[in-house]
Every structure is written in structure tokens, then in C-alpha cells.
Design an enzyme around this catalytic site. Structure first.
Site, PDB file in Angstrom:
ATOM      1  CD  GLU A 109       3.927 -13.282  15.495  1.00 35.13           C
ATOM      2  OE1 GLU A 109       3.988 -12.131  15.969  1.00 35.13           O
ATOM      3  OE2 GLU A 109       3.468 -14.253  16.128  1.00 35.13           O
ATOM      4  NE  ARG A 122      -2.789  -1.499   4.583  1.00 39.23           N
ATOM      5  CZ  ARG A 122      -4.035  -1.566   4.172  1.00 39.23           C
ATOM      6  NH1 ARG A 122      -4.817  -2.497   4.634  1.00 39.23           N
ATOM      7  NH2 ARG A 122      -4.512  -0.710   3.280  1.00 39.23           N
ATOM      8  N   GLY A 153      -0.046   5.544  -4.248  1.00 44.89           N
ATOM      9  CA  GLY A 153      -0.663   6.832  -4.577  1.00 44.89           C
ATOM     10  C   GLY A 153      -0.046   7.963  -3.766  1.00 44.89           C
ATOM     11  NE  ARG A 154      -1.353   6.475   1.391  1.00 49.96           N
ATOM     12  CZ  ARG A 154      -1.586   5.509   2.276  1.00 49.96           C
ATOM     13  NH1 ARG A 154      -1.374   5.735   3.562  1.00 49.96           N
ATOM     14  NH2 ARG A 154      -2.031   4.341   1.874  1.00 49.96           N
ATOM     15  CD1 TRP A 155       7.378   6.593  -2.708  1.00 49.10           C
ATOM     16  CD2 TRP A 155       6.882   6.970  -4.853  1.00 49.10           C
ATOM     17  NE1 TRP A 155       8.559   6.624  -3.410  1.00 49.10           N
ATOM     18  CE2 TRP A 155       8.272   6.855  -4.732  1.00 49.10           C
ATOM     19  CE3 TRP A 155       6.331   7.212  -6.126  1.00 49.10           C
ATOM     20  CZ2 TRP A 155       9.143   6.957  -5.821  1.00 49.10           C
ATOM     21  CZ3 TRP A 155       7.184   7.320  -7.205  1.00 49.10           C
ATOM     22  CH2 TRP A 155       8.566   7.194  -7.047  1.00 49.10           C
ATOM     23  CG  ASN A 161      -7.870  -2.118  -5.175  1.00 44.40           C
ATOM     24  OD1 ASN A 161      -6.953  -2.923  -5.004  1.00 44.40           O
ATOM     25  ND2 ASN A 161      -8.090  -1.127  -4.327  1.00 44.40           N
ATOM     26  CG  ASP A 181      -2.087   0.928   1.099  1.00 43.29           C
ATOM     27  OD1 ASP A 181      -2.371   1.384  -0.033  1.00 43.29           O
ATOM     28  OD2 ASP A 181      -2.737   1.211   2.131  1.00 43.29           O
ATOM     29  N   GLY A 182       0.315   2.344  -0.538  1.00 43.05           N
ATOM     30  CA  GLY A 182       0.992   3.640  -0.462  1.00 43.05           C
ATOM     31  C   GLY A 182       1.558   4.150  -1.780  1.00 43.05           C
ATOM     32  CB  SER A 189      -8.573  -5.484  -3.082  1.00 41.39           C
ATOM     33  OG  SER A 189      -9.212  -4.244  -3.302  1.00 41.39           O
TER      34      SER A 189
END
Ligand code: IPE
Ligand code: IPE
Ligand code: MG
Length: 248
Positions: free
Chosen positions: A206, A187, A22-24, A67, A19-20, A64
Site C-alpha cells: 500500500e 514516502r 535538504g528542503r527542510w 545518491n 525524503d526532504g 541510494s
């Protein structure tokens, strides 16, 4: 050579919610697709690191079932990227003898994408040096509904006694029943949620959540996650072994 004890501390199966992207991209004033492109490079880096570290199974949440609500331009871009990734990456899969598998409903994808994916899956079918599993149009609840439907059909046909339906019977009807449960779930980008990923399989995984965005998650970050995993004490409901002696 690693000792037996050290090997036990390497997860056999790592699952990642990548994930991330788009933010990147946003942080750099670039399009979301540029973030997905940079994320594809992280996939390469992490697959390579798995081989070096002795991780046998890597499951990546690539798309997903939720998505599909994203803008059409982003979805089209992701499909093109997947096609390009498979074309460029196939050689490495052969070199490393890694088997590519899909978890999810590939039928949801455009026919040309389905064909290309199936081609690479077939071409790498015999490899045993590790498995790269891409979760595509994947939803954990959907997978469980699929298993329930299969069980119901078998029971209705008379080939399955409902009284024998136990955990193993459900597990045997998941998309990839032969794959062991993930030991470690990573994640990226800091979101504290599971987003409908592997709901059944992660029951004792874990968890490792890092604020690092997926395009920045390369070998160094992956090794950091493995080191953290190696420190965890997995009790599976038991009391800590160091307390066993005094409790008995
Ligand atoms: C993950 O990155 C990749 C996919 C879901 C395909 P995102 O696209 O979700 O990135 P953010 O969450 O918007 O930063
Ligand atoms: C989860 O990421 C799905 C994938 C990584 C493919 P999302 O970005 O879609 O998840 P939410 O919307 O933050 O839960
Ligand atoms: Mg996201």
C-alpha cells in the site's frame, strides 16, 4: 490486548523513502547536513514507534546507489553522520533487542564505515524483537541484476535447472530473502515516485505519500500513516469481499 482483526491491520513490514532533508534545511536557512542530522532523529522516533505499534520490520532508504552523484562534501557528511548514528544508537538497539541489517552494497562505502556497520550488525544478530533494515547504496534494479547473475551462475554450474526458475527462485536470490515484502510503503516530502526502491518487493504494498518532510516525520505522523493503512482494503486481485456473496 489487540484483537486478531486489529493485528491484521498493523503492517508487519513498513518501508520508508526518507525524503526532504535538504528542503527542510533550506526552509530554515541551514546547511543540507543539518537537515540530515534532524532526519536521524526521525529515524530514532520511528523505530521506537514501530515497537509500540507492533511493526516487526522497518526498512529505511538511507542512501541510494544514485545518491553517489551528490557533492563530495554532502557524501562525506552523510558518512560521518552514519558513523555517529551507529555509535550513539547501538545502546538503544540492545535495549530494545532490535536486529540491525543492511540491504545494498556495503562494499561501496569507505572501509571504516563498512567496519562500523558490520560490527553493529554482528552485535545485534541474535535479537528477535524487530528488525531495522537500512538500505545503503541500494538500487532496486541492481538487486534484481544481482539475483539474475546468481541464477545464471547456478545454471551455468549445472546446479539449477533453468526451467525451474519461477518467482520464488528470483525472490530467494534477493539481498534479504527471508524478509517478508513490505505491506506499507511511505514516502515523505510529497514526491510521487519510487526512486529505484525495492522494485520487486513493493508489488502489492500500500502506498502512502505525505507532504511532511522527513525531519518533521515523527511518532504522530507515523501513527497517522498506520491509521490510513488500517483503513485500506487489500484485494490482491480479488473482488471486494462484500461483493463476493452477490457475485456467487
Ligand atoms: C533524503 O533527503 C536523504 C537522502 C537522500 C540521503 P534529501 O537529501 O533527498 O532531501 P531533498 O530531497 O533534497 O529535500
Ligand atoms: C531517494 O531520495 C533516496 C533516499 C531517500 C535515500 P532522493 O532524494 O535521492 O530521490 P529523487 O532524486 O528525488 O528521486
Ligand atoms: Mg530528495
Amino acid at each position: 490486548m489487540k484483537t486478531k482483526e486489529e493485528n491484521a491491520r498493523v503492517p508487519r513490514h513498513v518501508a520508508i523513502i526518507m525524503d526532504g532533508n535538504g528542503r527542510w534545511a533550506r526552509q530554515r536557512g541551514r546547511s543540507r547536513l543539518k537537515g540530515h542530522e534532524a532526519g536521524a532523529e526521525s529515524v530514532r522516533a520511528v523505530v521506537k514507534a514501530c515497537k509500540g505499534e507492533g511493526v516487526e520490520y522497518l526498512t529505511l532508504y538511507a542512501f541510494s546507489v544514485e545518491n553517489w552523484v551528490r557533492p563530495k562534501s554532502e557524501i562525506d557528511g552523510l558518512m560521518r553522520l552514519l558513523m555517529r548514528f551507529l555509535k550513539n544508537y547501538e545502546k538503544e538497539l540492545h535495549q530494545r533487542e532490535i536486529r540491525l541489517r543492511i540491504q545494498g552494497q556495503l562494499e561501496d562505502f569507505p572501509v571504516n564505515v563498512q567496519k562500523e556497520v558490520r560490527r553493529v550488525v554482528d552485535a545485534t544478530r541474535e535479537y528477535g524483537a524487530g528488525q531495522l533494515i537500512l538500505a545503503l547504496s541500494y538500487g532496486g534494479r541492481r538487486e534484481l541484476a544481482h539475483a539474475a547473475r546468481t541464477i545464471a551462475r547456478e545454471a551455468a554450474a549445472g546446479s539449477l535447472d533453468p526451467e525451474t526458475v519461477d518467482e520464488a527462485a528470483v525472490a530467494a536470490r534477493l539481498y534479504l530473502p527471508d524478509v517478508p515484502d513490505p505491506d506499507l510503503l511511505i514516502r515523505t516530502s510529497g514526491e510521487m515516485r519510487v526512486s529505484n526502491f525495492l522494485l520487486w518487493q513493493i508489488s502489492y504494498a500500500e502506498l502512502y505519500v505525505t507532504p511532511v518532510l522527513w525531519p518533521d516525520f515523527r511518532e504522530k505522523e507515523f501513527k497517522k500513516a498506520l491509521r490510513e493503512y488500517a483503513k485500506r482494503e487489500r484485494r490482491f486481485g480479488d473482488i471486494a469481499p462484500k461483493h463476493r456473496h452477490s457475485a456467487e
